[in-house]
Design a protein around this motif. Structure first.
Motif, mmCIF file in Angstrom:
data_model
loop_
_atom_site.group_PDB
_atom_site.id
_atom_site.type_symbol
_atom_site.label_atom_id
_atom_site.label_comp_id
_atom_site.label_asym_id
_atom_site.label_seq_id
_atom_site.Cartn_x
_atom_site.Cartn_y
_atom_site.Cartn_z
ATOM 1 N N UNK A 1 0.833 -1.209 0.000
ATOM 2 C CA UNK A 1 0.000 0.000 0.000
ATOM 3 C C UNK A 1 0.865 1.255 0.000
ATOM 4 N N UNK A 2 1.923 1.228 0.778
ATOM 5 C CA UNK A 2 2.812 2.394 0.815
ATOM 6 C C UNK A 2 3.593 2.549 -0.489
ATOM 7 N N UNK A 3 3.935 1.444 -1.126
ATOM 8 C CA UNK A 3 4.669 1.487 -2.390
ATOM 9 C C UNK A 3 3.886 2.245 -3.453
ATOM 10 N N UNK A 4 2.573 2.072 -3.429
ATOM 11 C CA UNK A 4 1.725 2.743 -4.414
ATOM 12 C C UNK A 4 1.809 4.258 -4.290
ATOM 13 N N UNK A 5 1.911 4.739 -3.052
ATOM 14 C CA UNK A 5 1.979 6.185 -2.831
ATOM 15 C C UNK A 5 3.390 6.725 -3.014
ATOM 16 N N UNK A 6 4.336 6.057 -2.396
ATOM 17 C CA UNK A 6 5.737 6.493 -2.450
ATOM 18 C C UNK A 6 6.603 5.247 -2.286
ATOM 19 N N UNK A 7 7.240 4.776 -3.355
ATOM 20 C CA UNK A 7 7.995 3.519 -3.298
ATOM 21 C C UNK A 7 8.995 3.417 -2.137
ATOM 22 N N UNK B 1 8.673 4.503 0.811
ATOM 23 C CA UNK B 1 7.961 4.261 2.066
ATOM 24 C C UNK B 1 7.688 2.779 2.320
ATOM 25 N N UNK B 2 7.832 1.972 1.285
ATOM 26 C CA UNK B 2 7.544 0.544 1.425
ATOM 27 C C UNK B 2 8.601 -0.186 2.241
ATOM 28 N N UNK B 3 9.767 0.390 2.394
ATOM 29 C CA UNK B 3 10.858 -0.289 3.101
ATOM 30 C C UNK B 3 10.553 -0.466 4.586
ATOM 31 N N UNK B 4 9.979 0.541 5.212
ATOM 32 C CA UNK B 4 9.724 0.504 6.656
ATOM 33 C C UNK B 4 9.017 -0.752 7.142
ATOM 34 N N UNK B 5 7.839 -1.096 6.610
ATOM 35 C CA UNK B 5 7.145 -2.293 7.080
ATOM 36 C C UNK B 5 7.942 -3.587 6.885
ATOM 37 N N UNK B 6 8.821 -3.594 5.884
ATOM 38 C CA UNK B 6 9.610 -4.803 5.635
ATOM 39 C C UNK B 6 10.664 -5.044 6.710
ATOM 40 N N UNK B 7 10.906 -4.025 7.520
ATOM 41 C CA UNK B 7 11.865 -4.199 8.626
ATOM 42 C C UNK B 7 11.314 -5.087 9.730
ATOM 43 N N UNK B 8 10.091 -5.581 9.550
ATOM 44 C CA UNK B 8 9.588 -6.577 10.491
ATOM 45 C C UNK B 8 10.526 -7.788 10.499
ATOM 46 N N UNK C 1 1.930 -1.824 14.938
ATOM 47 C CA UNK C 1 1.089 -0.739 15.439
ATOM 48 C C UNK C 1 1.861 0.582 15.503
ATOM 49 N N UNK C 2 3.138 0.496 15.838
ATOM 50 C CA UNK C 2 3.945 1.713 15.973
ATOM 51 C C UNK C 2 4.247 2.372 14.626
ATOM 52 N N UNK C 3 4.267 1.595 13.558
ATOM 53 C CA UNK C 3 4.557 2.204 12.246
ATOM 54 C C UNK C 3 3.291 2.506 11.447
ATOM 55 N N UNK C 4 2.146 2.042 11.951
ATOM 56 C CA UNK C 4 0.890 2.311 11.249
ATOM 57 C C UNK C 4 0.590 3.805 11.298
ATOM 58 N N UNK C 5 0.169 4.328 10.195
ATOM 59 C CA UNK C 5 -0.137 5.766 10.119
ATOM 60 C C UNK C 5 -1.616 5.983 10.364
ATOM 61 N N UNK D 1 12.468 2.022 11.469
ATOM 62 C CA UNK D 1 11.615 1.968 10.276
ATOM 63 C C UNK D 1 11.031 3.330 9.934
ATOM 64 N N UNK D 2 10.712 4.113 10.949
ATOM 65 C CA UNK D 2 10.156 5.452 10.688
ATOM 66 C C UNK D 2 11.199 6.387 10.081
ATOM 67 N N UNK D 3 12.464 6.100 10.315
ATOM 68 C CA UNK D 3 13.549 6.958 9.786
ATOM 69 C C UNK D 3 14.018 6.513 8.398
ATOM 70 N N UNK D 4 13.745 5.273 8.041
ATOM 71 C CA UNK D 4 14.194 4.733 6.754
ATOM 72 C C UNK D 4 13.240 5.203 5.669
ATOM 73 N N UNK D 5 13.824 5.799 4.653
ATOM 74 C CA UNK D 5 13.040 6.262 3.489
ATOM 75 C C UNK D 5 13.893 6.227 2.270
#
Length: 164
Positions: free
Chosen positions: A45-51, A53-60, A113-117, A160-164
């Motif tokens: 979902x984030x990739x669609x808006x800004x590619x 931004x997709x990296x953060x959730x993958x840090x799971x 939950x912490x990275x959810x916007x 994850x919030x700092x990675x962009x």
């Protein structure tokens, strides 16, 4: 630890089959398979808006790796199996670790939950506390394991919030 034992006793004081079911259902949302799917969906979902931004959730994945390392080096005996109240609702992949610290369910849930916007802070805190309560009630983890899971999830979420 006396606090761990007291927390387990308090959590299981009002044990009931309906609570076992409710806590086990909540626990499904912290399973590795479910959290990985949620993270992938969030990344897509984030990739669609800004590619980027997709990296953060993958840090799971970092959360999972650090959890596994800690469970092999931090000596924290798991709870006795006879205290378990977990109902196996769906088949899940289980990795047997010698030690129980930290709680992966709590770490992964806290991370997501912490990275959810857009979630209000109270909803994030409530979700984390609910997962913590279920892990202790079901005797899957000591309270100290869940605290470690919260700290791990928050630490990786901060990255994850700092990675962009």
């Amino acid at each position: 630890m006396p606090l761990d034992r007291a927390a387990l006793h308090a959590a299981q004081m009002f044990a009931a089959p309906w609570l076992d079911l409710a806590a086990s259902v909540v626990g499904l949302f912290g399973q590795a398979e479910v959290t990985a799917g949620l993270a992938l969906g969030l990344a897509a979902a984030r990739y669609r808006r800004e590619p980027r931004d997709a990296i953060g959730p993958l840090l799971i994945a970092v959360t999972v790796v650090v959890e596994a390392v800690l469970k092999t080096v931090v000596v924290q005996a798991p709870l006795p199996p006879e205290r378990s109240r977990t109902l196996e609702l769906l088949p899940a992949f289980h990795v047997p670790f010698a030690f129980s610290y930290p709680s992966g369910h709590v770490a992964r849930t806290t991370f997501l939950l912490a990275i959810a916007r857009g979630l209000p802070r109270w909803a994030v805190v409530a979700g984390v506390l609910l997962m913590v309560a279920t892990r202790v009630y079901l005797a899957e983890h000591w309270l100290s394991d869940t605290i470690g899971g919260v700290l791990l999830g928050l630490a990786v979420a901060a990255v994850a919030r700092r990675v962009r």
